[in-house]
Design a protein around this motif. Sequence first.
Motif, PDB file in Angstrom:
ATOM      1  N   GLU A 306      -9.524   5.923  -9.444  1.00  0.00           N
ATOM      2  CA  GLU A 306      -8.285   5.789 -10.272  1.00  0.00           C
ATOM      3  C   GLU A 306      -8.589   4.851 -11.339  1.00  0.00           C
ATOM      4  N   SER A 307      -9.700   4.084 -11.496  1.00  0.00           N
ATOM      5  CA  SER A 307      -9.720   3.194 -12.723  1.00  0.00           C
ATOM      6  C   SER A 307     -10.225   3.973 -13.817  1.00  0.00           C
ATOM      7  N   VAL A 308     -10.559   5.370 -13.771  1.00  0.00           N
ATOM      8  CA  VAL A 308     -11.027   5.883 -14.873  1.00  0.00           C
ATOM      9  C   VAL A 308     -10.004   6.684 -15.490  1.00  0.00           C
ATOM     10  N   ALA A 309      -8.688   6.775 -14.921  1.00  0.00           N
ATOM     11  CA  ALA A 309      -7.547   7.705 -15.631  1.00  0.00           C
ATOM     12  C   ALA A 309      -7.579   7.288 -17.236  1.00  0.00           C
ATOM     13  N   PRO A 310      -7.431   8.427 -17.739  1.00  0.00           N
ATOM     14  CA  PRO A 310      -6.686   9.612 -17.620  1.00  0.00           C
ATOM     15  C   PRO A 310      -7.644  10.713 -17.068  1.00  0.00           C
ATOM     16  N   TYR A 311      -8.907  10.483 -16.876  1.00  0.00           N
ATOM     17  CA  TYR A 311      -9.920  11.360 -16.243  1.00  0.00           C
ATOM     18  C   TYR A 311      -9.709  11.138 -14.877  1.00  0.00           C
ATOM     19  N   THR A 312      -9.466  12.568 -14.450  1.00  0.00           N
ATOM     20  CA  THR A 312      -9.332  12.594 -12.923  1.00  0.00           C
ATOM     21  C   THR A 312     -10.075  13.848 -12.335  1.00  0.00           C
ATOM     22  N   ARG A 313     -11.361  13.887 -12.830  1.00  0.00           N
ATOM     23  CA  ARG A 313     -12.282  14.993 -12.183  1.00  0.00           C
ATOM     24  C   ARG A 313     -11.813  16.377 -12.799  1.00  0.00           C
ATOM     25  N   GLN A 314     -11.213  16.395 -14.020  1.00  0.00           N
ATOM     26  CA  GLN A 314     -10.796  17.860 -14.399  1.00  0.00           C
ATOM     27  C   GLN A 314     -11.841  18.727 -14.572  1.00  0.00           C
TER      28      GLN A 314
END
Length: 473
Positions: A306-314
């Motif tokens: 969750e620390s790399v949001a907004p990237y959520t493995r899209q």
Amino acid sequence: MTAYQAAADRLADAAPGARQAAVDDLVALGEADPELRQPVTDTICAWLCTDAAEDAERRAALRSLADRLRPGDTPAWDGIGVDLSGARLVDADFSGCRLDGAAFADTRFHGATAFDGATFDGDAAFQRAVFDGDAGFTGARFEGDAELGRTRFRGRADFTGVVFAGMAWFGRGTDTWWEDDEAWETVEDIDPAPWDELNEDDPDWPVAVLIEDYQDWEEGGDGARFAGDASFRDARFDGPAWFYNARFGARATFAGARFAGRVNLEQPAVDLTGAHWIGDTEDGESVWPLGWTVRPAAGGDVVPDESVAPYTRQLASTDPAVRAEGLQALARLGDDRPELRQRVVDTLCAFLRIPVPFDLRAPGRTAEQSALLRLRDEAQRLLASRLRPGQWPDMDLFLCGATLVDFDLRGCAAGYADFTGAQFHGTTRLDGSRFDRAVFTLDGPGGHATFHGDVTFDAEPPDHVVLHGVPSP
């Protein structure tokens, strides 16, 4: 002349239609005398590696042999190794077999191939093998090292529930030998399968180098290639799980997998739901796809980061719109957090290394194909925009084996740039770009990049690259 020698000669000299009888004679000798079982196996394997056998004969001979290596109503032949390096096998079925040693380097597997439930007691060598159809390894056990470097899976590859007791190597496909290794005497006899992959000229990857030529596991070019879905669900990796420069062209799941050693698995489309890593760093640090992490860091479950949001493995989504959102999320992530910029660049490069599943030269494209090319173009543009002055300095590019269409790096700057084996389509612009070091081959003609269209350099083209278009200046 012994009965075994006579039977071996009959197989070598038999005309079509009489070869299975010769195989049956050999097998009967092995049934009667356990001391002959390995020589009989070697003879049948050597014959299968020739061009003499027709497809029906190959199937029948391989079935006769595999039946003796598979526990069943009659005792199996124990302690037997097979060497089918370079053979062309049709509908090979080794399911449930127990192999003391297995050499399938450069083997061409046609049709459906089954190693489900097989046990490999020694090392299993599949480097540079090509599976034209589906390949099943479900529930297999590799007690030694599993060497699948640069293996190409053109159908589905199913490793569900496999146990890798040694190293699971899906990285480069180059053998490394000492200078005095006897293998050098026959290296010219190695005949890799043709590199007839969509949109790719043969990069001429080397098949062997001196052991000191590669100091790191990351060297040596392209890794294994999966064109269809790949499953490592519930697999167990007791040693290193090495997928550096492996390419997944479709879904790739490692859900429920258990990792005990060093892991390199940076591909953005990989699913690690429910996976676990015990934290062994003896062989070096592990690399996970951006968007996944281990909690606790010293060893535990592999969970969404969750620390790399907004990237959520899209980028793992099959929906082009979601993937486009992922590209923009990566751009924002790198802009806002300089410490993550190299990981973002690595993720973009890994995305561009995914094989293009349709012919770029074919006239007309479906809406789905056009959407995929727009996504790849957006990834290229994002990468180039962040490499221009005032943006993200000192980034390294890892585009080994990537397929790049109308790639424009004018005015870009980077540290190390790896373009070995890359396939440049359309118009490529490299004029005005500055790299601390850029490589387009593996120190010679091997692993060379190919420019399928026009390309502009600031100076003369790099040595050994292949130019199909017009170079400038």
